[in-house]
Write a protein that holds these residues in place. Structure first.
Motif, PDB file in Angstrom:
ATOM      1  N   VAL A  69      16.456   9.747  17.815  1.00 24.29           N
ATOM      2  CA  VAL A  69      17.016   8.649  17.264  1.00 24.29           C
ATOM      3  C   VAL A  69      17.671   9.703  16.158  1.00 24.29           C
ATOM      4  N   ASN A  70      19.043   9.960  15.971  1.00 28.40           N
ATOM      5  CA  ASN A  70      19.647  10.661  15.113  1.00 28.40           C
ATOM      6  C   ASN A  70      19.424   9.825  13.809  1.00 28.40           C
ATOM      7  N   ALA A  71      18.749  10.705  12.994  1.00 26.63           N
ATOM      8  CA  ALA A  71      18.113  10.431  11.552  1.00 26.63           C
ATOM      9  C   ALA A  71      19.203  10.131  10.414  1.00 26.63           C
ATOM     10  N   ILE A  72      20.514  10.396  10.932  1.00 27.54           N
ATOM     11  CA  ILE A  72      21.617  10.068   9.801  1.00 27.54           C
ATOM     12  C   ILE A  72      22.602   8.704  10.467  1.00 27.54           C
ATOM     13  N   GLU A  73      22.837   8.846  11.709  1.00 27.97           N
ATOM     14  CA  GLU A  73      23.811   7.982  12.255  1.00 27.97           C
ATOM     15  C   GLU A  73      23.082   6.933  12.949  1.00 27.97           C
ATOM     16  N   GLY A  74      21.685   7.186  13.508  1.00 28.89           N
ATOM     17  CA  GLY A  74      20.952   6.184  14.221  1.00 28.89           C
ATOM     18  C   GLY A  74      21.032   6.019  15.606  1.00 28.89           C
ATOM     19  N   GLN A  75      22.205   6.843  16.355  1.00 28.02           N
ATOM     20  CA  GLN A  75      22.182   6.847  17.580  1.00 28.02           C
ATOM     21  C   GLN A  75      20.992   7.008  18.470  1.00 28.02           C
ATOM     22  N   VAL A  76      20.520   6.475  19.511  1.00 27.77           N
ATOM     23  CA  VAL A  76      19.647   6.428  20.256  1.00 27.77           C
ATOM     24  C   VAL A  76      19.836   7.386  21.564  1.00 27.77           C
ATOM     25  N   ASN A  77      19.165   8.281  21.763  1.00 26.54           N
ATOM     26  CA  ASN A  77      19.241   9.174  23.056  1.00 26.54           C
ATOM     27  C   ASN A  77      18.010   9.066  23.826  1.00 26.54           C
ATOM     28  N   LYS A  78      17.910   8.604  25.017  1.00 26.50           N
ATOM     29  CA  LYS A  78      16.937   8.462  25.830  1.00 26.50           C
ATOM     30  C   LYS A  78      16.728   9.759  26.692  1.00 26.50           C
ATOM     31  N   ILE A  79      15.499  10.285  26.687  1.00 27.71           N
ATOM     32  CA  ILE A  79      15.403  11.500  27.670  1.00 27.71           C
ATOM     33  C   ILE A  79      14.809  11.253  28.899  1.00 27.71           C
ATOM     34  N   GLU A  80      15.495  11.376  30.044  1.00 30.43           N
ATOM     35  CA  GLU A  80      15.142  10.856  31.372  1.00 30.43           C
ATOM     36  C   GLU A  80      14.286  12.027  31.928  1.00 30.43           C
TER      37      GLU A  80
END
Length: 80
Positions: A69-80
């Motif tokens: 989770v980007n700590a500035i903008e909050g986007q969530v990236n799931k690692i498959e």
């Protein structure tokens, strides 16, 4: 040198990163967040081959699902 406050970006606290997982429907009622780490990660490999390093929370759910989770903008990236 004094740092201008408007130039300083706040980092999301871990609880907000976890909340972002919940909002994105990535956390179910019986899930457990089993690991929380903060670090700098290459979240966006650019097509030019340049990698952008960003502060992020690395969250592991149920010991087998990895999220950044980007700590500035909050986007969530799931690692498959």
């Amino acid at each position: 040198d004094m740092v201008d406050k408007k130039d300083v970006q706040e980092v999301l606290p871990a609880i907000k990163a976890i909340e972002n997982l919940y909002v994105k429907d990535e956390l179910k009622p019986d899930d457990r967040v089993t690991k929380v780490d903060f670090g700098y990660y290459t979240l966006i490999p650019l097509s030019t081959g340049v990698k952008v390093i960003a502060p992020a929370w690395h969250l592991v759910v149920n010991e087998d699902r990895d999220y950044f989770v980007n700590a500035i903008e909050g986007q969530v990236n799931k690692i498959e």
